[in-house]
Design an enzyme around this catalytic site. Sequence first.
Site: not given
Length: 277
Positions: A134, A181-183, A186
Site C-alpha cells: 500500500n 498498518a492500513y492507516a 494511507k
Amino acid sequence: MPLLIPTARASAGMAAAYLEKLFSLQGRVAVVTGGTRGIGQAMAISLAKAGADIILIQRDESNLETKRSIEAFGRKAHVYTADLASQEAVGGLSKRILGDGHDVSILVTSAGIQRRHAAHEFPMGDWDEVLQVNLRAVWTLCRDLGAYMLTRAPHPATGHRGSVINVASLVSFQGGITVPAYAAAKGGVAQLTKALSNEWASHGVNVNAIVPGYVATDMNEALINNPERAASILARIPAGRWGKPEDFEGATVFLAGAGSLYVSGELLTVDGGWLGR
C-alpha cells in the site's frame, strides 16, 4: 448587426469539442494497479472510455475481465504480471514497461490490501505486507514512472507531461479501528502525493490522490457483514448510501485530463459527504 444564435446541431458540436478538449485522453497511455476489480477496475475502464490505452499490473493472468472490457471499447490493453508484495518485482516493473516502448503519461495506483487486528496484537508480518503493497510499491512506481514522465516532451500549449493519481483513504485523515498498518500506509500515500506535487508540478507532472469513502467492495466485506457497524457507517453518510466503483469514473478522468492542469497535490474525497459530516 444581428446576434448570431447557433443552431442546436452547432451548439451540440461546440459542447462536444469543449468536453473533448477538457477530458479526452486520446493518445495517452495509463499504467493502473489494482485494476481487476472494484474501484481500480472502474478507474481503468473509465480511462479507456476517455481514449487512453491501458497497462494493467496484475499478480497473474487468471482474471482478464478488465482487459477484455477495455478492448471492447477499441482501446489497447496490456497485462504485466508482478506481485506487489515483492519489492524486487516492483523494482523491476517500470523498466519492463518502458523497455517495451510504452509512452506512459498516466499512473494510477489503486492496488491495496487490508489486514485487521487489534493494534496490540497486530502481527509484524501483516504490518510489513500492508506497508509494502500500500505504500512502498506506490512510492516505487511513482518514483520510477514519474522520472520517465519528467523526460517526456511537454505539451506545446500547456507544458503538461504526465498525471499521477494515487488512491488514498479516509484513514489518511482518520485512524480507523483495527487497521493501524492500513492507516499508516494511507497516511503515507497522502503525504507522498503532496511531496511529489511540490517537486513535479512546476515540471508539468500533476500528482493527486483520490480518497474513497465507504465503498461496497470486497475490501470492506468485514464491515458490510457486521450489521451494527454497517448501519452506523450508513447513518453518517449524507448521501444515504455506500459508494459504488462507478462513482470514481468522473474523478479519475478529471484528474488525468486537461481539465485539471492547475490541480496538484490535491486529495479529492469521493465519499458521499462523509468527511463533511
